[in-house]
Design a protein around this motif. Structure first.
Motif, short mmCIF file in Angstrom:
data_model
loop_
_atom_site.label_atom_id
_atom_site.label_comp_id
_atom_site.label_asym_id
_atom_site.label_seq_id
_atom_site.Cartn_x
_atom_site.Cartn_y
_atom_site.Cartn_z
N GLY A 65 -22.07 -16.23 2.75
CA GLY A 65 -22.94 -15.14 3.08
C GLY A 65 -22.95 -13.88 2.41
N GLU A 66 -22.36 -14.03 1.35
CA GLU A 66 -22.08 -12.74 0.43
C GLU A 66 -23.99 -12.53 -0.21
N ILE A 67 -24.28 -11.21 -0.34
CA ILE A 67 -25.50 -11.14 -0.91
C ILE A 67 -25.44 -10.84 -2.40
N MET A 68 -26.20 -11.38 -3.10
CA MET A 68 -26.00 -11.48 -4.66
C MET A 68 -27.43 -11.16 -5.15
N LEU A 69 -27.44 -10.49 -6.33
CA LEU A 69 -28.55 -10.45 -7.09
C LEU A 69 -28.38 -11.39 -8.32
N THR A 70 -29.49 -12.39 -8.53
CA THR A 70 -29.38 -13.27 -9.54
C THR A 70 -30.60 -13.41 -10.37
N GLN A 71 -30.49 -14.13 -11.61
CA GLN A 71 -31.65 -14.29 -12.29
C GLN A 71 -31.51 -15.60 -13.01
N ASN A 72 -32.74 -16.26 -13.43
CA ASN A 72 -32.98 -17.33 -13.82
C ASN A 72 -32.64 -17.36 -15.55
N GLN A 73 -31.38 -17.60 -15.82
CA GLN A 73 -31.06 -17.50 -17.39
C GLN A 73 -31.03 -18.94 -17.97
N TYR A 74 -31.22 -20.05 -17.24
CA TYR A 74 -30.98 -21.25 -17.60
C TYR A 74 -32.13 -22.03 -17.66
N GLY A 75 -33.39 -21.63 -17.15
CA GLY A 75 -34.70 -22.50 -16.91
C GLY A 75 -34.41 -23.21 -15.60
N ASP A 76 -33.24 -23.91 -15.21
CA ASP A 76 -33.07 -24.43 -13.88
C ASP A 76 -31.87 -24.26 -13.08
N GLY A 77 -31.58 -23.07 -13.43
CA GLY A 77 -30.27 -22.78 -12.47
C GLY A 77 -30.28 -20.86 -12.47
N MET A 78 -29.97 -20.34 -11.61
CA MET A 78 -29.65 -19.18 -11.34
C MET A 78 -28.18 -18.58 -11.89
N ALA A 79 -28.03 -17.47 -12.56
CA ALA A 79 -26.81 -16.83 -12.69
C ALA A 79 -26.68 -15.52 -12.06
N VAL A 80 -25.43 -15.34 -11.44
CA VAL A 80 -25.20 -14.11 -10.65
C VAL A 80 -24.92 -12.82 -11.43
N LEU A 81 -25.69 -11.86 -11.22
CA LEU A 81 -25.65 -10.49 -11.96
C LEU A 81 -24.74 -9.68 -11.13
N THR A 82 -24.81 -9.54 -9.84
CA THR A 82 -24.02 -8.59 -8.82
C THR A 82 -23.80 -9.14 -7.57
N THR A 83 -22.66 -8.92 -6.95
CA THR A 83 -22.51 -9.35 -5.54
C THR A 83 -22.34 -8.17 -5.01
N TYR A 84 -22.80 -7.77 -3.79
CA TYR A 84 -23.15 -6.52 -3.03
C TYR A 84 -21.95 -6.75 -1.82
N GLU A 85 -21.72 -5.66 -1.25
CA GLU A 85 -21.02 -5.74 -0.18
C GLU A 85 -21.44 -6.17 1.18
N LYS A 86 -22.91 -6.03 1.33
CA LYS A 86 -23.62 -6.45 2.26
C LYS A 86 -23.38 -8.05 2.53
N THR A 87 -23.63 -8.43 3.75
CA THR A 87 -23.30 -9.86 3.93
C THR A 87 -24.76 -10.34 4.81
#
Length: 184
Positions: free
Chosen positions: A131-153
């Motif tokens: 339930g953690e909110i994260m900012l992600t970005q597609n860096q692999y083509g077929d998968g997302m990488a986590v850039l940041t995890t926030y305190e909000k859930t």
């Protein structure tokens, strides 16, 4: 872009996406995933041909990934890996089981794949299984990488917004994503 403004964050994001695409095109030793049990252990000369051509050394492989979440696509061109030299159409189709073969000849193959993700040009707010909110970005083509995890859930949002976050919300920049998060 809103109001035609080109912010430094957007420029950096677009530059990063462009570099990711260039890097993908430079991967000359890239290997496509092979389905379990589909490994080809036979020597190329032993592959049964159905009267078709066989892949030659130096064969150009063009792979196009379509991203259904944003409608964008990315293409990369690589040289056919050594283990598929000598394969016919059936062997190549089995080797690239995750891809749809569009064109096949001894010196050129074109294939495409539809992926249910955002392309590398987007930042995506989403939630993990905890339930953690994260900012992600597609860096692999077929998968997302986590850039940041926030305190909000997820529990900080109404049900409709929770469902949208589980699926992922795409933004043009980190600043836009974080601005949305602050407003909600």
């Amino acid at each position: 872009m809103k109001n035609g403004r080109c912010t430094p964050g957007r420029v950096m994001g677009m530059a990063f996406a462009f570099l990711c695409m260039l890097f993908g095109m430079m991967l000359t030793d890239a290997k496509a995933p092979v389905a379990p049990g589909a490994e080809n252990t036979a020597a190329p000369a032993q592959i049964v041909s159905e009267g078709g051509e066989r892949i030659q050394s130096g064969c150009a492989v063009t792979q196009t990934m379509g991203f259904s979440r944003c409608g964008h696509s990315v293409s990369r061109r690589i040289e056919a890996p050594a283990e598929i030299i000598g394969m016919d159409f059936a062997g190549a189709k089995e080797y690239y089981a995750l891809w749809q073969m569009e064109n096949f000849s001894r010196d050129q193959m074109e294939m495409q794949r539809e992926i249910d993700l955002f392309c590398p040009m987007h930042k995506v707010l989403t939630a993990n299984n905890a339930g953690e909110i994260m900012l992600t970005q597609n860096q692999y083509g077929d998968g997302m990488a986590v850039l940041t995890t926030y305190e909000k859930t997820l529990k900080d949002f109404d049900e409709e917004t929770q469902e949208a976050l589980r699926r992922g919300l795409g933004f043009d920049s980190r600043e836009e994503a974080e601005g949305w998060l602050q407003l909600h």
